[in-house]
Design a protein around this motif. Structure first.
Motif, PDB file in Angstrom:
ATOM      1  N   ARG A   1     -22.623 -25.112  24.486  1.00 17.20           N
ATOM      2  CA  ARG A   1     -22.433 -25.859  25.732  1.00 17.20           C
ATOM      3  C   ARG A   1     -21.086 -25.458  26.323  1.00 17.20           C
ATOM      4  N   LEU A   2     -21.141 -24.919  27.549  1.00 20.72           N
ATOM      5  CA  LEU A   2     -19.933 -24.403  28.199  1.00 20.72           C
ATOM      6  C   LEU A   2     -19.234 -25.444  29.062  1.00 20.72           C
ATOM      7  N   GLY A   3     -19.989 -26.406  29.554  1.00 22.09           N
ATOM      8  CA  GLY A   3     -19.402 -27.424  30.427  1.00 22.09           C
ATOM      9  C   GLY A   3     -20.483 -28.285  31.040  1.00 22.09           C
ATOM     10  N   ASP A   4     -20.102 -29.040  32.032  1.00 18.94           N
ATOM     11  CA  ASP A   4     -21.030 -29.953  32.690  1.00 18.94           C
ATOM     12  C   ASP A   4     -22.089 -29.184  33.483  1.00 18.94           C
ATOM     13  N   SER A   5     -23.177 -29.873  33.789  1.00 18.41           N
ATOM     14  CA  SER A   5     -24.222 -29.297  34.643  1.00 18.41           C
ATOM     15  C   SER A   5     -23.664 -29.033  36.034  1.00 18.41           C
ATOM     16  N   THR A   6     -24.239 -28.039  36.663  1.00 18.49           N
ATOM     17  CA  THR A   6     -23.779 -27.708  38.029  1.00 18.49           C
ATOM     18  C   THR A   6     -24.716 -28.282  39.062  1.00 18.49           C
TER      19      THR A   6
ATOM     20  N   THR B   1     -34.886 -34.320  28.487  1.00 17.59           N
ATOM     21  CA  THR B   1     -36.313 -34.521  28.198  1.00 17.59           C
ATOM     22  C   THR B   1     -37.186 -33.486  28.891  1.00 17.59           C
ATOM     23  N   GLN B   2     -36.657 -32.801  29.888  1.00 20.86           N
ATOM     24  CA  GLN B   2     -37.441 -31.847  30.671  1.00 20.86           C
ATOM     25  C   GLN B   2     -37.046 -30.391  30.422  1.00 20.86           C
ATOM     26  N   CYS B   3     -35.775 -30.121  30.149  1.00 19.34           N
ATOM     27  CA  CYS B   3     -35.260 -28.757  29.996  1.00 19.34           C
ATOM     28  C   CYS B   3     -35.303 -28.351  28.523  1.00 19.34           C
ATOM     29  N   LYS B   4     -36.115 -27.342  28.197  1.00 22.62           N
ATOM     30  CA  LYS B   4     -36.288 -26.896  26.816  1.00 22.62           C
ATOM     31  C   LYS B   4     -36.453 -25.384  26.803  1.00 22.62           C
ATOM     32  N   CYS B   5     -36.398 -24.797  25.600  1.00 21.64           N
ATOM     33  CA  CYS B   5     -36.614 -23.359  25.504  1.00 21.64           C
ATOM     34  C   CYS B   5     -37.319 -23.005  24.204  1.00 21.64           C
TER      35      CYS B   5
ATOM     36  N   TYR C   1     -34.336  -2.002  13.782  1.00 21.02           N
ATOM     37  CA  TYR C   1     -34.150  -2.187  15.206  1.00 21.02           C
ATOM     38  C   TYR C   1     -33.390  -3.493  15.388  1.00 21.02           C
ATOM     39  N   GLY C   2     -32.722  -3.606  16.490  1.00 25.17           N
ATOM     40  CA  GLY C   2     -31.994  -4.825  16.782  1.00 25.17           C
ATOM     41  C   GLY C   2     -31.801  -4.976  18.266  1.00 25.17           C
ATOM     42  N   SER C   3     -31.678  -6.196  18.694  1.00 27.15           N
ATOM     43  CA  SER C   3     -31.483  -6.456  20.104  1.00 27.15           C
ATOM     44  C   SER C   3     -30.935  -7.859  20.276  1.00 27.15           C
ATOM     45  N   ASN C   4     -30.206  -8.075  21.349  1.00 24.79           N
ATOM     46  CA  ASN C   4     -29.766  -9.427  21.661  1.00 24.79           C
ATOM     47  C   ASN C   4     -29.852  -9.641  23.163  1.00 24.79           C
ATOM     48  N   ILE C   5     -30.175 -10.870  23.535  1.00 21.10           N
ATOM     49  CA  ILE C   5     -30.271 -11.266  24.932  1.00 21.10           C
ATOM     50  C   ILE C   5     -29.656 -12.648  25.069  1.00 21.10           C
ATOM     51  N   SER C   6     -29.185 -12.969  26.266  1.00 20.71           N
ATOM     52  CA  SER C   6     -28.625 -14.294  26.492  1.00 20.71           C
ATOM     53  C   SER C   6     -28.742 -14.655  27.963  1.00 20.71           C
ATOM     54  N   PHE C   7     -28.641 -15.946  28.235  1.00 19.61           N
ATOM     55  CA  PHE C   7     -28.653 -16.424  29.616  1.00 19.61           C
ATOM     56  C   PHE C   7     -27.980 -17.792  29.668  1.00 19.61           C
ATOM     57  N   PHE C   8     -27.574 -18.195  30.873  1.00 15.30           N
ATOM     58  CA  PHE C   8     -27.003 -19.521  31.097  1.00 15.30           C
ATOM     59  C   PHE C   8     -28.126 -20.449  31.555  1.00 15.30           C
ATOM     60  N   PHE C   9     -28.192 -21.624  30.946  1.00 14.86           N
ATOM     61  CA  PHE C   9     -29.238 -22.591  31.247  1.00 14.86           C
ATOM     62  C   PHE C   9     -28.563 -23.868  31.733  1.00 14.86           C
ATOM     63  N   ASN C  10     -28.830 -24.239  32.980  1.00 18.49           N
ATOM     64  CA  ASN C  10     -28.297 -25.467  33.550  1.00 18.49           C
ATOM     65  C   ASN C  10     -29.233 -26.612  33.156  1.00 18.49           C
ATOM     66  N   VAL C  11     -28.899 -27.292  32.077  1.00 21.39           N
ATOM     67  CA  VAL C  11     -29.729 -28.364  31.529  1.00 21.39           C
ATOM     68  C   VAL C  11     -29.345 -29.663  32.230  1.00 21.39           C
ATOM     69  N   THR C  12     -30.201 -30.103  33.142  1.00 25.60           N
ATOM     70  CA  THR C  12     -29.929 -31.306  33.924  1.00 25.60           C
ATOM     71  C   THR C  12     -30.641 -32.530  33.379  1.00 25.60           C
TER      72      THR C  12
END
Length: 153
Positions: free
Chosen positions: A148-153, A115-119, A101-112
């Motif tokens: 990392r795609l770019g700066d925080s929004t 020290t607080q934003c983790k996964c 079996y196989g699967s993949n998932i993804s999401f965009f995370f705005n890491v601001t």
């Protein structure tokens, strides 16, 4: 936004198989040598980002099972270094015994705040020890990508 392109990309892989479920995956994780820029930091299955920005987080799972079983894969995130919520999830099933079996998932995370934003990454199953999540120290079977795609929004 950044004009210079991607500055950080990190791939972490599972280096050994495990059976049943893990919530989160806490062992046998290593960064790939193909990564560049500042590295993600992993401790007890919790991933910390090296710099702020908008990150694409991808989780790819590969495994085998001996019967009809499912695997639920999750990426959980926190923005306060405490309460985790499901960022993305998917169920992967197989109806043919002794198949993969196989699967993949993804999401965009705005890491601001680094020290607080983790996964963290989890896999749940109804199969008990019949389901094996595959890991290998030299190739990507089950792995996580952080770009990392770019700066925080």
């Amino acid at each position: 936004p950044d004009a210079g392109g991607i500055t950080h990309a990190s791939t972490w892989r599972l280096t050994a198989d495990f059976t049943s479920y893990q919530d989160p995956i806490t062992s046998n994780l290593a960064e790939s040598t193909e990564s560049f820029g500042a590295s993600m930091v992993e401790s007890s299955g919790i991933f910390t980002f090296p710099v702020t920005g908008t990150w694409n987080v991808e989780y790819v799972v590969y495994g085998t099972n001996t019967n009809y079983y499912y695997a639920d894969i999750y990426v959980l995130k926190t923005i306060n270094d405490s309460a985790y919520t499901t960022a993305v999830a998917r169920r992967s099933t197989n109806s043919n015994g002794a198949q993969g079996y196989g699967s993949n998932i993804s999401f965009f995370f705005n890491v601001t705040d680094v020290t607080q934003c983790k996964c963290k990454f989890s896999i749940h199953t109804d199969a008990g020890t019949s389901l094996v999540t595959k890991g290998d120290a030299s190739i990507n079977e089950t792995y996580m990508n952080f770009i990392r795609l770019g700066d925080s929004t």
